[in-house]
Design a protein around this motif. Structure first.
Motif, PDB file in Angstrom:
ATOM      1  N   LYS A   5       0.849  -1.177   0.000  1.00 39.85           N
ATOM      2  CA  LYS A   5       0.000   0.000   0.000  1.00 39.85           C
ATOM      3  C   LYS A   5       0.892   1.237   0.000  1.00 39.85           C
ATOM      4  O   LYS A   5       1.973   1.241   0.601  1.00 39.85           O
ATOM      5  CB  LYS A   5      -0.900   0.018   1.231  1.00 39.85           C
ATOM      6  CG  LYS A   5      -1.845  -1.167   1.346  1.00 39.85           C
ATOM      7  CD  LYS A   5      -3.062  -0.992   0.454  1.00 39.85           C
ATOM      8  CE  LYS A   5      -4.099  -2.071   0.752  1.00 39.85           C
ATOM      9  NZ  LYS A   5      -5.313  -1.915  -0.079  1.00 39.85           N
ATOM     10  N   LYS A   7       0.851   5.572   0.519  1.00 41.45           N
ATOM     11  CA  LYS A   7       0.089   6.717   1.031  1.00 41.45           C
ATOM     12  C   LYS A   7       0.645   8.022   0.433  1.00 41.45           C
ATOM     13  O   LYS A   7       1.866   8.217   0.391  1.00 41.45           O
ATOM     14  CB  LYS A   7       0.171   6.785   2.556  1.00 41.45           C
ATOM     15  CG  LYS A   7      -0.504   5.621   3.253  1.00 41.45           C
ATOM     16  CD  LYS A   7      -0.800   5.924   4.718  1.00 41.45           C
ATOM     17  CE  LYS A   7       0.445   5.981   5.558  1.00 41.45           C
ATOM     18  NZ  LYS A   7       0.134   6.069   7.019  1.00 41.45           N
ATOM     19  N   TYR A   8      -0.284   8.890   0.028  1.00 42.67           N
ATOM     20  CA  TYR A   8       0.109  10.159  -0.585  1.00 42.67           C
ATOM     21  C   TYR A   8      -0.682  11.321   0.000  1.00 42.67           C
ATOM     22  O   TYR A   8      -1.908  11.239   0.149  1.00 42.67           O
ATOM     23  CB  TYR A   8      -0.098  10.115  -2.105  1.00 42.67           C
ATOM     24  CG  TYR A   8       0.770   9.084  -2.771  1.00 42.67           C
ATOM     25  CD1 TYR A   8       2.087   9.367  -3.120  1.00 42.67           C
ATOM     26  CD2 TYR A   8       0.291   7.793  -3.000  1.00 42.67           C
ATOM     27  CE1 TYR A   8       2.903   8.402  -3.690  1.00 42.67           C
ATOM     28  CE2 TYR A   8       1.098   6.821  -3.580  1.00 42.67           C
ATOM     29  CZ  TYR A   8       2.400   7.137  -3.915  1.00 42.67           C
ATOM     30  OH  TYR A   8       3.212   6.175  -4.473  1.00 42.67           O
ATOM     31  N   GLU A   9       0.031  12.387   0.317  1.00 38.43           N
ATOM     32  CA  GLU A   9      -0.578  13.631   0.778  1.00 38.43           C
ATOM     33  C   GLU A   9      -0.906  14.495  -0.434  1.00 38.43           C
ATOM     34  O   GLU A   9      -0.043  14.722  -1.288  1.00 38.43           O
ATOM     35  CB  GLU A   9       0.391  14.379   1.696  1.00 38.43           C
ATOM     36  CG  GLU A   9      -0.084  15.747   2.145  1.00 38.43           C
ATOM     37  CD  GLU A   9      -1.374  15.652   2.928  1.00 38.43           C
ATOM     38  OE1 GLU A   9      -2.432  15.972   2.346  1.00 38.43           O
ATOM     39  OE2 GLU A   9      -1.315  15.246   4.104  1.00 38.43           O
ATOM     40  N   TYR A  32       6.710  13.346   6.899  1.00 38.64           N
ATOM     41  CA  TYR A  32       5.828  12.443   6.166  1.00 38.64           C
ATOM     42  C   TYR A  32       6.461  11.074   5.938  1.00 38.64           C
ATOM     43  O   TYR A  32       5.766  10.054   5.975  1.00 38.64           O
ATOM     44  CB  TYR A  32       5.361  13.085   4.856  1.00 38.64           C
ATOM     45  CG  TYR A  32       4.092  13.892   5.065  1.00 38.64           C
ATOM     46  CD1 TYR A  32       2.844  13.290   5.001  1.00 38.64           C
ATOM     47  CD2 TYR A  32       4.154  15.246   5.360  1.00 38.64           C
ATOM     48  CE1 TYR A  32       1.690  14.005   5.219  1.00 38.64           C
ATOM     49  CE2 TYR A  32       2.996  15.980   5.586  1.00 38.64           C
ATOM     50  CZ  TYR A  32       1.767  15.347   5.516  1.00 38.64           C
ATOM     51  OH  TYR A  32       0.615  16.059   5.748  1.00 38.64           O
ATOM     52  N   TYR A  37       4.358   7.733   4.600  1.00 42.34           N
ATOM     53  CA  TYR A  37       3.844   8.200   3.309  1.00 42.34           C
ATOM     54  C   TYR A  37       4.877   7.951   2.208  1.00 42.34           C
ATOM     55  O   TYR A  37       6.083   7.934   2.453  1.00 42.34           O
ATOM     56  CB  TYR A  37       3.506   9.688   3.372  1.00 42.34           C
ATOM     57  CG  TYR A  37       2.140   9.986   3.948  1.00 42.34           C
ATOM     58  CD1 TYR A  37       1.140  10.580   3.188  1.00 42.34           C
ATOM     59  CD2 TYR A  37       1.852   9.676   5.278  1.00 42.34           C
ATOM     60  CE1 TYR A  37      -0.113  10.857   3.718  1.00 42.34           C
ATOM     61  CE2 TYR A  37       0.602   9.949   5.819  1.00 42.34           C
ATOM     62  CZ  TYR A  37      -0.374  10.540   5.040  1.00 42.34           C
ATOM     63  OH  TYR A  37      -1.614  10.808   5.572  1.00 42.34           O
ATOM     64  N   ALA A 191      -0.318  14.376   8.387  1.00 42.51           N
ATOM     65  CA  ALA A 191      -0.864  13.055   8.050  1.00 42.51           C
ATOM     66  C   ALA A 191      -2.316  12.875   8.474  1.00 42.51           C
ATOM     67  O   ALA A 191      -2.736  11.792   8.847  1.00 42.51           O
ATOM     68  CB  ALA A 191       0.004  11.962   8.675  1.00 42.51           C
ATOM     69  N   GLY A 194      -5.248  12.464   2.857  1.00 43.19           N
ATOM     70  CA  GLY A 194      -4.519  11.902   1.728  1.00 43.19           C
ATOM     71  C   GLY A 194      -5.217  10.672   1.197  1.00 43.19           C
ATOM     72  O   GLY A 194      -6.381  10.404   1.511  1.00 43.19           O
ATOM     73  N   ILE A 196      -4.674   6.332  -0.068  1.00 44.97           N
ATOM     74  CA  ILE A 196      -3.910   5.084  -0.012  1.00 44.97           C
ATOM     75  C   ILE A 196      -4.198   4.319  -1.293  1.00 44.97           C
ATOM     76  O   ILE A 196      -5.364   4.072  -1.631  1.00 44.97           O
ATOM     77  CB  ILE A 196      -4.305   4.237   1.208  1.00 44.97           C
ATOM     78  CG1 ILE A 196      -4.095   5.025   2.498  1.00 44.97           C
ATOM     79  CG2 ILE A 196      -3.498   2.932   1.237  1.00 44.97           C
ATOM     80  CD1 ILE A 196      -4.619   4.315   3.740  1.00 44.97           C
ATOM     81  N   THR A 197      -3.150   3.953  -2.010  1.00 44.77           N
ATOM     82  CA  THR A 197      -3.309   3.266  -3.292  1.00 44.77           C
ATOM     83  C   THR A 197      -2.579   1.923  -3.282  1.00 44.77           C
ATOM     84  O   THR A 197      -1.696   1.674  -2.457  1.00 44.77           O
ATOM     85  CB  THR A 197      -2.737   4.115  -4.444  1.00 44.77           C
ATOM     86  OG1 THR A 197      -1.294   4.129  -4.356  1.00 44.77           O
ATOM     87  CG2 THR A 197      -3.244   5.540  -4.386  1.00 44.77           C
ATOM     88  N   GLU A 217      -8.214   4.448  -1.288  1.00 45.77           N
ATOM     89  CA  GLU A 217      -8.874   4.676  -0.005  1.00 45.77           C
ATOM     90  C   GLU A 217      -8.543   6.104   0.435  1.00 45.77           C
ATOM     91  O   GLU A 217      -7.450   6.601   0.171  1.00 45.77           O
ATOM     92  CB  GLU A 217      -8.353   3.714   1.058  1.00 45.77           C
ATOM     93  CG  GLU A 217      -8.502   2.244   0.733  1.00 45.77           C
ATOM     94  CD  GLU A 217      -7.721   1.390   1.727  1.00 45.77           C
ATOM     95  OE1 GLU A 217      -7.871   1.632   2.957  1.00 45.77           O
ATOM     96  OE2 GLU A 217      -6.947   0.515   1.287  1.00 45.77           O
ATOM     97  N   ILE A 219      -7.782   8.773   3.438  1.00 45.65           N
ATOM     98  CA  ILE A 219      -7.337   8.893   4.823  1.00 45.65           C
ATOM     99  C   ILE A 219      -8.176   9.988   5.482  1.00 45.65           C
ATOM    100  O   ILE A 219      -8.252  11.118   4.976  1.00 45.65           O
ATOM    101  CB  ILE A 219      -5.842   9.246   4.894  1.00 45.65           C
ATOM    102  CG1 ILE A 219      -5.008   8.166   4.200  1.00 45.65           C
ATOM    103  CG2 ILE A 219      -5.401   9.441   6.343  1.00 45.65           C
ATOM    104  CD1 ILE A 219      -3.553   8.549   3.991  1.00 45.65           C
TER     105      ILE A 219
END
Length: 222
Positions: A5, A7-9, A32, A37, A191, A194, A196-197, A217, A219
């Motif tokens: 997974k 995570k991106y802001e 981050y 992330y 955080a 953002g 989740i891919t 998804e 966050i």
């Protein structure tokens, strides 16, 4: 093989560009990374709060890009940093997150604070960008014509749940793309939002494809 997974802001302001930002780009990267992330889209304010009245924005793009460039330099190869923007026109409190932005576009676009929603949407479409209304139910904001945006920031880490819930309903009623962002300015915003891919985002093409697919998804940290 374990399914990874990422995570991106998608809503972040730097202390060196956004007047309301308090954290320098290099520190933002460290923070981050520490939260797991995989990258950040830098969305510094392109607004009258950034470009002073006696400044000509098209001649100050080097200043505007400083936060993005410093963050990208500090990130290394294992952390993605992309250029976005949070645009505000003159004489309004509305804000628009734009994804897919390039340095070349900013150098050639002129003063975007003079370009209102209908024309901004046309420019974004012509360049393959996506435009979202940010935190649309905060005080003193108005909802723009839905025809002039691609999506809505339905979760904003600095915005009360009641206002985010209204943003979600408005986006759903108008069949708009949805996104989440922390609206990072200070460490307490860290955080809180953002996406989740399942696939890495390495460039603007990756980002735009993911956002259009809505295959992620969100966050949401209340």
């Amino acid at each position: 093989m374990m399914n990874m997974k990422f995570k991106y802001e998608l809503h972040c302001h730097t202390g060196c560009v956004s007047q309301c930002g308090r954290v320098e780009p290099e520190e933002i990267v460290k923070l981050y990374k520490g939260k797991g992330y995989s990258g950040i889209v830098v969305t510094d304010h392109y607004s009258p709060l950034t470009f002073k009245p006696n400044w000509c924005p098209e001649k100050q793009i080097d200043f505007y890009l400083e936060g993005y460039r410093r963050m990208k330099k500090a990130a290394g190869e294992d952390f993605t940093v992309l250029l976005g923007m949070e645009l505000r026109h003159y004489f309004t409190a509305n804000d628009y997150l734009i994804y897919g932005v390039t340095e070349e576009f900013l150098y050639n676009a002129g003063n975007l604070m003079n370009v209102w929603e209908k024309r901004v949407k046309k420019m974004c479409k012509e360049n393959g960008f996506l435009v979202y209304e940010a935190h649309p139910f905060r005080p003193f904001r108005t909802r723009c014509n839905p025809d002039y945006i691609d999506g809505v920031e339905i979760y904003n880490g600095k915005t009360p749940k009641s206002q985010n819930d209204k943003a979600y309903e408005w986006a759903r009623e108008n069949n708009k793309l949805m996104v989440s962002g922390s609206d990072f300015h200070v460490q307490k915003n860290l955080a809180r939002g953002g996406i989740i891919t399942n696939t890495q985002i390495k460039n603007n093409d990756d980002l735009l494809a993911i956002l259009k697919s809505q295959n992620f998804e969100m966050i949401k940290e209340y």
